[in-house]
Design an enzyme around this catalytic site. Sequence first.
Site, PDB file in Angstrom:
ATOM      1  N   ASP A   1       0.813  -1.052  -0.155  1.00 41.24           N
ATOM      2  CA  ASP A   1       0.027   0.062  -0.069  1.00 41.24           C
ATOM      3  C   ASP A   1       0.921   1.330   0.024  1.00 41.24           C
ATOM      4  O   ASP A   1       2.173   1.206   0.385  1.00 41.24           O
ATOM      5  CB  ASP A   1      -0.824  -0.226   1.156  1.00 41.24           C
ATOM      6  CG  ASP A   1      -2.148   0.768   1.091  1.00 41.24           C
ATOM      7  OD1 ASP A   1      -2.273   1.369  -0.023  1.00 41.24           O
ATOM      8  OD2 ASP A   1      -2.666   1.148   2.107  1.00 41.24           O
TER       9      ASP A   1
ATOM     10  N   ARG B   1       0.166   7.748  -2.503  1.00 44.80           N
ATOM     11  CA  ARG B   1       0.756   8.840  -1.509  1.00 44.80           C
ATOM     12  C   ARG B   1       1.991   8.937  -1.822  1.00 44.80           C
ATOM     13  O   ARG B   1       2.752  10.016  -1.753  1.00 44.80           O
ATOM     14  CB  ARG B   1       0.206   8.317   0.015  1.00 44.80           C
ATOM     15  CG  ARG B   1      -0.944   8.499   0.152  1.00 44.80           C
ATOM     16  CD  ARG B   1      -1.355   8.112   1.569  1.00 44.80           C
ATOM     17  NE  ARG B   1      -1.524   6.657   1.341  1.00 44.80           N
ATOM     18  CZ  ARG B   1      -1.789   5.615   2.292  1.00 44.80           C
ATOM     19  NH1 ARG B   1      -1.663   6.051   3.411  1.00 44.80           N
ATOM     20  NH2 ARG B   1      -2.096   4.334   1.915  1.00 44.80           N
TER      21      ARG B   1
ATOM     22  N   HIS C   1       2.844   3.814  -8.961  1.00 52.82           N
ATOM     23  CA  HIS C   1       2.546   2.352  -9.344  1.00 52.82           C
ATOM     24  C   HIS C   1       4.045   1.601 -10.121  1.00 52.82           C
ATOM     25  O   HIS C   1       4.487   0.553  -9.928  1.00 52.82           O
ATOM     26  CB  HIS C   1       1.404   2.209  -9.984  1.00 52.82           C
ATOM     27  CG  HIS C   1       0.294   2.667  -9.499  1.00 52.82           C
ATOM     28  ND1 HIS C   1      -0.103   2.026  -8.212  1.00 52.82           N
ATOM     29  CD2 HIS C   1      -0.913   3.183  -9.832  1.00 52.82           C
ATOM     30  CE1 HIS C   1      -1.114   2.459  -7.890  1.00 52.82           C
ATOM     31  NE2 HIS C   1      -1.888   3.381  -8.745  1.00 52.82           N
TER      32      HIS C   1
ATOM     33  N   THR D   1     -10.535  -6.693  -5.774  1.00 59.78           N
ATOM     34  CA  THR D   1     -11.653  -6.512  -6.690  1.00 59.78           C
ATOM     35  C   THR D   1     -12.247  -5.036  -6.418  1.00 59.78           C
ATOM     36  O   THR D   1     -13.133  -4.487  -7.245  1.00 59.78           O
ATOM     37  CB  THR D   1     -12.792  -7.578  -6.112  1.00 59.78           C
ATOM     38  OG1 THR D   1     -12.868  -7.522  -4.611  1.00 59.78           O
ATOM     39  CG2 THR D   1     -12.491  -8.907  -6.567  1.00 59.78           C
ATOM     40  N   GLU D   2     -11.890  -4.321  -5.297  1.00 60.72           N
ATOM     41  CA  GLU D   2     -12.252  -2.905  -5.205  1.00 60.72           C
ATOM     42  C   GLU D   2     -11.612  -1.974  -5.895  1.00 60.72           C
ATOM     43  O   GLU D   2     -12.055  -0.872  -6.047  1.00 60.72           O
ATOM     44  CB  GLU D   2     -12.152  -2.727  -3.541  1.00 60.72           C
ATOM     45  CG  GLU D   2     -12.906  -3.313  -2.692  1.00 60.72           C
ATOM     46  CD  GLU D   2     -12.486  -4.802  -2.323  1.00 60.72           C
ATOM     47  OE1 GLU D   2     -11.531  -5.256  -2.362  1.00 60.72           O
ATOM     48  OE2 GLU D   2     -13.687  -5.421  -2.047  1.00 60.72           O
TER      49      GLU D   2
ATOM     50  N   ARG E   1     -11.464   2.679  -9.093  1.00 60.50           N
ATOM     51  CA  ARG E   1     -10.397   3.775  -9.271  1.00 60.50           C
ATOM     52  C   ARG E   1     -10.659   4.574 -10.577  1.00 60.50           C
ATOM     53  O   ARG E   1     -11.372   3.789 -11.332  1.00 60.50           O
ATOM     54  CB  ARG E   1      -9.082   3.237  -9.224  1.00 60.50           C
ATOM     55  CG  ARG E   1      -8.488   2.804  -7.941  1.00 60.50           C
ATOM     56  CD  ARG E   1      -7.355   2.339  -7.595  1.00 60.50           C
ATOM     57  NE  ARG E   1      -7.001   2.040  -6.178  1.00 60.50           N
ATOM     58  CZ  ARG E   1      -5.759   2.164  -5.681  1.00 60.50           C
ATOM     59  NH1 ARG E   1      -4.778   2.711  -6.377  1.00 60.50           N
ATOM     60  NH2 ARG E   1      -5.771   1.860  -4.249  1.00 60.50           N
TER      61      ARG E   1
ATOM     62  N   LEU F   1      10.872 -20.730  -4.969  1.00 62.30           N
ATOM     63  CA  LEU F   1       9.867 -19.928  -4.405  1.00 62.30           C
ATOM     64  C   LEU F   1       8.489 -19.914  -5.064  1.00 62.30           C
ATOM     65  O   LEU F   1       8.709 -19.936  -6.344  1.00 62.30           O
ATOM     66  CB  LEU F   1      10.332 -18.489  -4.181  1.00 62.30           C
ATOM     67  CG  LEU F   1       9.361 -17.423  -3.708  1.00 62.30           C
ATOM     68  CD1 LEU F   1       9.325 -17.360  -2.285  1.00 62.30           C
ATOM     69  CD2 LEU F   1       9.992 -15.852  -4.262  1.00 62.30           C
TER      70      LEU F   1
ATOM     71  N   ARG G   1      -5.502  -2.133   8.635  1.00 64.24           N
ATOM     72  CA  ARG G   1      -6.428  -2.959   8.100  1.00 64.24           C
ATOM     73  C   ARG G   1      -6.210  -4.325   7.391  1.00 64.24           C
ATOM     74  O   ARG G   1      -5.016  -4.099   6.879  1.00 64.24           O
ATOM     75  CB  ARG G   1      -7.903  -2.308   7.660  1.00 64.24           C
ATOM     76  CG  ARG G   1      -7.527  -0.951   7.257  1.00 64.24           C
ATOM     77  CD  ARG G   1      -8.681  -0.268   6.402  1.00 64.24           C
ATOM     78  NE  ARG G   1      -8.074   0.418   5.225  1.00 64.24           N
ATOM     79  CZ  ARG G   1      -7.717   1.909   5.668  1.00 64.24           C
ATOM     80  NH1 ARG G   1      -8.295   2.287   6.543  1.00 64.24           N
ATOM     81  NH2 ARG G   1      -7.224   2.531   4.395  1.00 64.24           N
TER      82      ARG G   1
HETATM   83  C1  FPP Z   1      -1.166   0.265  -3.516  1.00 63.20           C
HETATM   84  O1  FPP Z   1      -1.153   1.775  -3.640  1.00 63.20           O
HETATM   85  C2  FPP Z   1      -0.993  -0.687  -4.671  1.00 63.20           C
HETATM   86  C3  FPP Z   1      -1.760  -1.041  -5.483  1.00 63.20           C
HETATM   87  C4  FPP Z   1      -3.253  -0.741  -5.720  1.00 63.20           C
HETATM   88  C5  FPP Z   1      -1.607  -2.309  -6.062  1.00 63.20           C
HETATM   89  C6  FPP Z   1      -0.497  -2.074  -7.289  1.00 63.20           C
HETATM   90  C7  FPP Z   1       0.637  -2.441  -6.970  1.00 63.20           C
HETATM   91  C8  FPP Z   1       1.809  -2.481  -7.818  1.00 63.20           C
HETATM   92  C9  FPP Z   1       1.698  -1.743  -8.864  1.00 63.20           C
HETATM   93  C10 FPP Z   1       3.047  -3.030  -7.431  1.00 63.20           C
HETATM   94  C11 FPP Z   1       3.249  -4.453  -7.566  1.00 63.20           C
HETATM   95  C12 FPP Z   1       2.842  -4.848  -8.943  1.00 63.20           C
HETATM   96  C13 FPP Z   1       3.234  -6.159  -9.195  1.00 63.20           C
HETATM   97  C14 FPP Z   1       3.036  -6.387 -10.778  1.00 63.20           C
HETATM   98  C15 FPP Z   1       3.341  -7.127  -8.451  1.00 63.20           C
HETATM   99  P1  FPP Z   1      -2.261   2.647  -3.490  1.00 63.20           P
HETATM  100  O2  FPP Z   1      -2.586   3.154  -5.097  1.00 63.20           O
HETATM  101  O3  FPP Z   1      -3.492   2.081  -2.925  1.00 63.20           O
HETATM  102  O4  FPP Z   1      -1.569   4.028  -2.636  1.00 63.20           O
HETATM  103  P2  FPP Z   1      -2.595   4.924  -1.890  1.00 63.20           P
HETATM  104  O5  FPP Z   1      -3.221   4.064  -0.803  1.00 63.20           O
HETATM  105  O6  FPP Z   1      -1.455   5.834  -1.169  1.00 63.20           O
HETATM  106  O7  FPP Z   1      -3.369   5.660  -2.785  1.00 63.20           O
END
Ligand code: FPP
Length: 239
Positions: free
Chosen positions: A19, A23, A36, A65-66, A70, A130, A193
């Site tokens: 997460d 931010r 990302h 799924t949530e 976005r 792994l 959470r």
């Molecule tokens: C959280 O940041 C991350 C995600 C929504 C998932 C996406 C994850 C990646 C792109 C990294 C890993 C990728 C792979 C292919 C394994 P957020 O957008 O929820 O951050 P915020 O809470 O600060 O808005």
Amino acid sequence: MLALVRSQPVPAHVAIIMDGNGRWATRKGLPRVAGHREGVKAARAIVRAADAVGLRYLTLYAFSTENWSRPEDEVTTLMRLLEESIYRELPELMERNVRLRVIGRRHGVPLPVRRGIDHVVHETRANSGLTLLMAFNYGGRDELLDAFRALARRVRAGELAPDDISETDVSGALYTDGVPDPDLLIRTSGEMRVSNFLLWQIAYTELWITPTYWPDFGPVDLYRAVAEFQRRTRRFGGV
Ligand code: FPP
């Protein structure tokens, strides 16, 4: 930095809620998608570190799924990033003997992404190092619903009596069939959470939450979490 304890086993299975990409980017005055992109780099480094530390399973929560709710351009970028990275990482996964498994609902995943996933899952299926489980289009309650439906079908077919349904039956009906429950769940960016992640599987999992945003989470943070895990006493409800 805490050193790993040689006399204590490392966790077999670590799950991570990655997460804070958004931010991280906003704090730097960058668009969220830049976060990302950095997040993908962080994930790559953590897969290497997990392998080096000797984990057997690493589960990464890549898309819930949530997350479909976005903004459309962010979802599109995430899908493209995933599709690109999955193909790009295949040679290294093979070199490191890493097997990829994907947990989540296939339905709803764009076809090119699904094709990429299927290809890499197929190519890495015999790897014995792994196991990397990528939670994609994943929701914990959806997973439980799918499991309950599968069990109900077995009951209807006369294969299983309702009173005989065991924890093993439920575990075996989950997307994580055959994978031991996570020993350690890491969450970055400080939220306290569980966010619909592996609800059944984390019943006795140790939690480790860090304020670090995911793009800044590196191998040293993983080692620290594992070392702290080794110093905890797990009682599984006993004394
Ligand atoms: C959280 O940041 C991350 C995600 C929504 C998932 C996406 C994850 C990646 C792109 C990294 C890993 C990728 C792979 C292919 C394994 P957020 O957008 O929820 O951050 P915020 O809470 O600060 O808005």
